[in-house]
Design an enzyme around this catalytic site. Structure first.
Site, short mmCIF file in Angstrom:
data_model
loop_
_atom_site.label_atom_id
_atom_site.label_comp_id
_atom_site.label_asym_id
_atom_site.label_seq_id
_atom_site.Cartn_x
_atom_site.Cartn_y
_atom_site.Cartn_z
N HIS A 121 0.81 -1.48 -0.19
CA HIS A 121 -0.47 -0.14 0.11
C HIS A 121 0.83 1.57 -0.20
CE1 HIS A 121 -2.14 -3.44 1.69
NE2 HIS A 121 -3.69 -2.42 1.42
N HIS A 122 0.16 2.33 -0.94
CA HIS A 122 1.15 3.36 -0.73
C HIS A 122 1.27 3.72 0.52
CE1 HIS A 122 0.72 8.16 -1.51
NE2 HIS A 122 2.34 7.94 -1.64
#
Lengths: 341, 66
Positions: A121-122
């Site tokens: 995930h970012h």
């Protein structure tokens, strides 16, 4: 445990207060929503302030060990909660230990920090905390936000104001496999560390890019978890006299993926050979009865844990192009600075 | 390449920061974020880790060996 003063290097005092109240069951529901707590992702639990401040303290302790020279590298697997915002919890994260640690590194040690986030995930919370700061460089390689939380991490998020050009994102395609993932990571990390020349590297080591991870859609195997710390280790020695702090992060197949991935990380950090061959039979005997899935038998994944990915060439090409676009500004600067006279 | 050091010389390769209290970061029994993975990792690393445990009520970290 991190003090309020340390937490408030990044977080709003009102937010810290709200988390503390929530953990005592004293925060009204309608107020909790404003702070992103009491949601399905980030529910309220008793003692949530203390538990969250403790893991931040662990990351600060890791930082102190490295920056005072007590140790070259330090690991806090309880950290890596990269979605926490200044005044809001998000995506399982309450306080953002990495953001606090970076600010702490700046204030206490006047260090230039390269943050490298390999969670699927970012690393949005950390990116936005330092988006306008040219003394902090962030690199996040993650599954594209098209179908995945938090949705950001686009290649054009490059920073703002003085910080423009110091935020790097590689959104890889869903179903990306080891080779393409590693090529993207290796190329970007190697060129960015040379461009930025940090005093210390902080890596976030979420272990959720594996094919088995239930929350993401990538097709990586244990190979990347052997290689991720190997490169970080090498570059920390090459550019930062070894100064390397590592934290954990996501990782939702806690049986088949995380223990192997994070063991590899520690073995690499402590300059031991990363293990190969069969897993300890004692470990398997201890945990198999509790595990809802069959535990892996060896450190590496066997061939064929997933069906071949039909779009492999397109995915690989797309990722290669993403990295080229990402690095274009620092590559063109380099070539212009070495122009023959 | 690395700049001249402003920092003290290094003494150890690496430290592992850990306390069982990290497991108190727990939303619920069925939440996907589950710090039991720390115990699974430590157990897999057993005898290979120089652990540092932070005692809850003090500011000290005590090194312990597994």
């Amino acid at each position: 445990m991190a003090t309020d003063q340390e937490l408030e290097l990044i977080h709003d005092p009102a937010y810290v207060n709200a988390v503390r109240l929530a953990g005592k069951g004293k925060l009204p529901k309608e107020k909790a929503g404003n702070f992103g707590i009491g949601t399905e992702d980030t529910p309220i639990f008793p003692g949530m302030h203390e538990a969250s401040a403790l893991l931040v303290g662990g990351t600060l302790q890791a930082v102190d060990y490295v920056m005072t020279g007590k140790s070259q590298h330090a690991l806090n697997l309880g950290g890596g909660l990269h979605h926490g915002f200044r005044g809001k919890a998000s995506g399982f994260c309450i306080y953002n230990d990495s953001s606090v640690a970076i600010k702490y590194l700046q204030e206490k040690y006047h260090a230039r920090v390269l943050y490298v986030d390999t969670d699927a995930h970012h690393g949005d919370g950390v990116q936005w905390s330092f988006y306008d700061d040219p003394e902090v460089c962030t690199l996040s390689i993650h599954e594209t936000g098209r179908y995945l939380f938090p949705g950001t991490g686009n290649i054009n998020e490059r920073g703002q104001g003085k910080g423009y050009g110091y935020s790097f994102n590689i959104p890889v395609d869903a179903f990306t496999e080891d080779d393409s993932w590693l090529e993207s990571y290796t190329t970007a990390f190697t060129e960015i560390v040379e461009f930025f020349k940090p005093d210390v590297i902080l890596t976030q080591n979420g272990a959720d890019s594996h094919y088995f991870d239930p929350l993401t859609h990538l097709s990586a195997t244990m190979r990347i978890y052997r290689e991720i710390p190997r490169l970080a280790h090498k570059l920390a020695h090459q550019y930062c006299e070894g100064r390397w702090v590592a934290v954990g992060g996501g990782g939702y197949d806690i049986w088949r993926v995380v223990p192997r991935a994070w063991s590899m990380l520690w073995m690499e950090m402590s300059s031991n050979p990363t293990p190969t061959g069969p897993l300890s039979p004692e470990w398997l005997d201890t945990w198999q009865p509790d595990s809802p899935v069959t535990l892996p038998q060896s450190w590496d994944d066997p061939e064929g844990i997933y069906e071949p990915i039909p779009r492999r060439p397109e995915i690989t090409e797309k990722n290669t192009l993403t990295v080229e676009k990402l690095l274009y500004p620092i590559r063109s600067n380099q070539s212009s600075s070495v122009k023959p006279t | 390449m690395a700049k001249p050091s402003r920092y003290l010389p290094m003494t150890k390769d690496a430290v592992f920061v850990f306390s069982e209290e990290l497991l108190t970061y727990k939303f619920s029994n069925d939440h996907p974020f589950n710090q039991k993975r720390l115990l699974l990792t430590l157990d897999l690393l057993k005898k290979r880790v120089l652990l540092l445990m932070r005692i809850s009520s003090s500011q000290e970290w005590l090194p312990i060996r597994n």
